[in-house]
Design a protein around this motif. Structure first.
Motif, PDB file in Angstrom:
ATOM      1  N   LEU A  52       0.830  -1.199   0.000  1.00  0.00           N
ATOM      2  CA  LEU A  52       0.000   0.000   0.000  1.00  0.00           C
ATOM      3  C   LEU A  52       0.869   1.256   0.000  1.00  0.00           C
ATOM      4  CD1 LEU A  52      -2.796   1.306   0.139  1.00  0.00           C
ATOM      5  CD2 LEU A  52      -2.685   1.084   2.621  1.00  0.00           C
ATOM      6  N   LEU A  53       1.929   1.253   0.803  1.00  0.00           N
ATOM      7  CA  LEU A  53       2.837   2.398   0.842  1.00  0.00           C
ATOM      8  C   LEU A  53       3.517   2.596  -0.505  1.00  0.00           C
ATOM      9  CD1 LEU A  53       4.291   4.629   2.398  1.00  0.00           C
ATOM     10  CD2 LEU A  53       5.970   2.924   3.115  1.00  0.00           C
ATOM     11  N   HIS A  54       3.990   1.502  -1.108  1.00  0.00           N
ATOM     12  CA  HIS A  54       4.657   1.576  -2.399  1.00  0.00           C
ATOM     13  C   HIS A  54       3.714   2.116  -3.475  1.00  0.00           C
ATOM     14  CE1 HIS A  54       6.148   0.038  -6.276  1.00  0.00           C
ATOM     15  NE2 HIS A  54       7.329   0.351  -5.763  1.00  0.00           N
ATOM     16  N   GLN A  55       2.480   1.631  -3.494  1.00  0.00           N
ATOM     17  CA  GLN A  55       1.509   2.081  -4.491  1.00  0.00           C
ATOM     18  C   GLN A  55       1.171   3.552  -4.292  1.00  0.00           C
ATOM     19  OE1 GLN A  55       0.499   0.227  -7.119  1.00  0.00           O
ATOM     20  NE2 GLN A  55      -0.411   2.128  -7.842  1.00  0.00           N
ATOM     21  N   THR A  56       1.026   3.973  -3.035  1.00  0.00           N
ATOM     22  CA  THR A  56       0.727   5.373  -2.744  1.00  0.00           C
ATOM     23  C   THR A  56       1.867   6.273  -3.195  1.00  0.00           C
ATOM     24  OG1 THR A  56      -0.612   4.726  -0.851  1.00  0.00           O
ATOM     25  CG2 THR A  56       0.127   7.007  -0.916  1.00  0.00           C
ATOM     26  N   GLN A  57       3.095   5.846  -2.917  1.00  0.00           N
ATOM     27  CA  GLN A  57       4.258   6.637  -3.325  1.00  0.00           C
ATOM     28  C   GLN A  57       4.349   6.693  -4.854  1.00  0.00           C
ATOM     29  OE1 GLN A  57       7.970   5.333  -1.679  1.00  0.00           O
ATOM     30  NE2 GLN A  57       9.140   6.960  -2.650  1.00  0.00           N
ATOM     31  N   ALA A  58       4.101   5.590  -5.526  1.00  0.00           N
ATOM     32  CA  ALA A  58       4.146   5.564  -6.988  1.00  0.00           C
ATOM     33  C   ALA A  58       3.079   6.490  -7.580  1.00  0.00           C
ATOM     34  CB  ALA A  58       3.952   4.130  -7.489  1.00  0.00           C
ATOM     35  N   ASN A  59       1.882   6.460  -7.014  1.00  0.00           N
ATOM     36  CA  ASN A  59       0.817   7.343  -7.501  1.00  0.00           C
ATOM     37  C   ASN A  59       1.185   8.804  -7.284  1.00  0.00           C
ATOM     38  OD1 ASN A  59      -0.739   5.187  -8.302  1.00  0.00           O
ATOM     39  ND2 ASN A  59      -1.992   5.169  -6.451  1.00  0.00           N
ATOM     40  N   PHE A  60       1.778   9.121  -6.137  1.00  0.00           N
ATOM     41  CA  PHE A  60       2.184  10.490  -5.845  1.00  0.00           C
ATOM     42  C   PHE A  60       3.267  10.953  -6.815  1.00  0.00           C
ATOM     43  CE2 PHE A  60       4.837  13.545  -3.471  1.00  0.00           C
ATOM     44  CZ  PHE A  60       3.885  14.525  -3.248  1.00  0.00           C
ATOM     45  N   GLU A  61       4.266  10.102  -7.055  1.00  0.00           N
ATOM     46  CA  GLU A  61       5.345  10.463  -7.970  1.00  0.00           C
ATOM     47  C   GLU A  61       4.822  10.630  -9.402  1.00  0.00           C
ATOM     48  OE1 GLU A  61       8.340   7.496  -7.448  1.00  0.00           O
ATOM     49  OE2 GLU A  61       8.926   8.270  -5.470  1.00  0.00           O
TER      50      GLU A  61
END
Length: 69
Positions: A52-61
């Motif tokens: 979830l953290l990885h996906q959130t960071q990817a979406n933000f980037e």
């Protein structure tokens, strides 16, 4: 005149009861909706928080990279 006053008080009490019931129903509905919208963070799935953290960071980037300077 006293019976008229008591009738008015009863109507206000009934309206308050109806409003309280409506608010309770609305809170229950919102809670159930929130459960359907928020992904589960249970520990039974390995790495679910990390995913979830990885996906959130990817979406933000991705969002940041698409914005113009």
């Amino acid at each position: 005149m006293e019976s008229n006053l008591l009738t008015g008080t009863g109507a206000v009490s009934a309206a308050n009861d109806d409003f309280s019931e409506y608010v309770a129903h609305l809170q229950l509905h919102m809670t159930l909706q929130a459960r359907n919208l928020v992904p589960s963070l249970k520990q039974t799935q390995e790495g679910s928080r990390e995913q979830l953290l990885h996906q959130t960071q990817a979406n933000f980037e991705k969002l940041i990279s698409r914005q113009g300077l």
